[in-house]
Write a protein that holds these residues in place. Structure first.
Motif, short mmCIF file in Angstrom:
data_model
loop_
_atom_site.label_atom_id
_atom_site.label_comp_id
_atom_site.label_asym_id
_atom_site.label_seq_id
_atom_site.Cartn_x
_atom_site.Cartn_y
_atom_site.Cartn_z
N ASN A 16 -12.53 -34.24 24.40
CA ASN A 16 -12.52 -33.85 25.82
C ASN A 16 -11.63 -32.63 26.06
O ASN A 16 -11.95 -31.77 26.87
N LYS A 17 -10.53 -32.56 25.35
CA LYS A 17 -9.57 -31.48 25.58
C LYS A 17 -9.98 -30.17 24.91
O LYS A 17 -9.79 -29.10 25.49
N PHE A 18 -10.56 -30.24 23.73
CA PHE A 18 -10.78 -29.02 22.94
C PHE A 18 -12.23 -28.57 22.80
O PHE A 18 -12.47 -27.44 22.39
N TRP A 19 -13.19 -29.40 23.11
CA TRP A 19 -14.58 -29.00 22.99
C TRP A 19 -15.12 -28.56 24.35
O TRP A 19 -15.00 -29.29 25.34
N GLU A 20 -15.72 -27.39 24.37
CA GLU A 20 -16.31 -26.89 25.62
C GLU A 20 -17.56 -27.70 25.95
O GLU A 20 -18.10 -28.43 25.11
N ALA A 21 -18.01 -27.57 27.18
CA ALA A 21 -19.15 -28.36 27.67
C ALA A 21 -20.38 -28.18 26.79
O ALA A 21 -21.10 -29.14 26.51
N ARG A 22 -20.63 -26.95 26.34
CA ARG A 22 -21.81 -26.69 25.50
C ARG A 22 -21.76 -27.52 24.22
O ARG A 22 -22.77 -28.10 23.80
N MET A 23 -20.59 -27.63 23.61
CA MET A 23 -20.44 -28.42 22.39
C MET A 23 -20.64 -29.90 22.68
O MET A 23 -21.33 -30.60 21.91
N ARG A 24 -20.06 -30.38 23.76
CA ARG A 24 -20.23 -31.80 24.11
C ARG A 24 -21.68 -32.10 24.47
O ARG A 24 -22.19 -33.18 24.14
N THR B 16 -25.90 -26.13 13.68
CA THR B 16 -24.94 -26.41 14.75
C THR B 16 -24.67 -27.91 14.83
O THR B 16 -23.51 -28.33 14.92
N THR B 17 -25.71 -28.70 14.77
CA THR B 17 -25.55 -30.16 14.82
C THR B 17 -24.75 -30.63 13.61
O THR B 17 -23.83 -31.45 13.75
N ASP B 18 -25.07 -30.12 12.45
CA ASP B 18 -24.33 -30.50 11.24
C ASP B 18 -22.85 -30.15 11.37
O ASP B 18 -21.98 -30.92 10.97
N LYS B 19 -22.57 -28.99 11.94
CA LYS B 19 -21.18 -28.56 12.11
C LYS B 19 -20.46 -29.49 13.10
O LYS B 19 -19.32 -29.89 12.86
N LEU B 20 -21.12 -29.85 14.20
CA LEU B 20 -20.51 -30.75 15.18
C LEU B 20 -20.27 -32.14 14.57
O LEU B 20 -19.23 -32.76 14.82
N ILE B 21 -21.21 -32.61 13.77
CA ILE B 21 -21.03 -33.90 13.09
C ILE B 21 -19.81 -33.83 12.18
O ILE B 21 -18.96 -34.73 12.19
N ARG B 22 -19.73 -32.77 11.40
CA ARG B 22 -18.61 -32.60 10.47
C ARG B 22 -17.28 -32.54 11.23
O ARG B 22 -16.31 -33.20 10.87
N MET B 23 -17.24 -31.78 12.32
CA MET B 23 -16.02 -31.65 13.12
C MET B 23 -15.62 -32.99 13.74
O MET B 23 -14.45 -33.39 13.69
N ALA B 24 -16.58 -33.69 14.33
CA ALA B 24 -16.29 -34.98 14.96
C ALA B 24 -15.79 -35.98 13.92
O ALA B 24 -14.84 -36.73 14.17
N ASN B 25 -16.42 -35.98 12.75
CA ASN B 25 -15.99 -36.90 11.70
C ASN B 25 -14.60 -36.55 11.17
O ASN B 25 -13.83 -37.45 10.81
#
Length: 77
Positions: free
Chosen positions: A38-46, A6-15
């Motif tokens: 802020n607009k597209f990521w839900e609170a859990r992802m942030r 999950t962390t790797d996916k979030l890193i990839r998405m943010a990058n």
């Protein structure tokens, strides 16, 4: 999905978001990344994003780390 995946996916998405905004004028890059997350990521992802940022943000592009200052930090679950 494990926490590491999950962390790797979030890193990839943010990058990926940051890579797009690197093609934009410098004046809009940081706000662009922060506004998109802020607009597209839900609170859990942030929340997971900030867990990683608070541990040093390994793997995140400098633009993502700079934008983190303007990303809304969700309240603890």
């Amino acid at each position: 999905m494990s926490h590491d995946q999950t962390t790797d996916k979030l890193i990839r998405m943010a990058n990926q978001i940051a890579t797009f905004f690197l093609s934009q004028p410098e004046a809009v890059r940081v706000d662009g990344v922060a506004n998109h997350i802020n607009k597209f990521w839900e609170a859990r992802m942030r929340r997971q994003f900030f867990d990683h940022v608070d541990k040093g943000g390994e793997g995140l592009l400098p633009l993502v780390m700079e934008a983190a200052q303007k990303i809304k930090r969700p309240v603890a679950a």
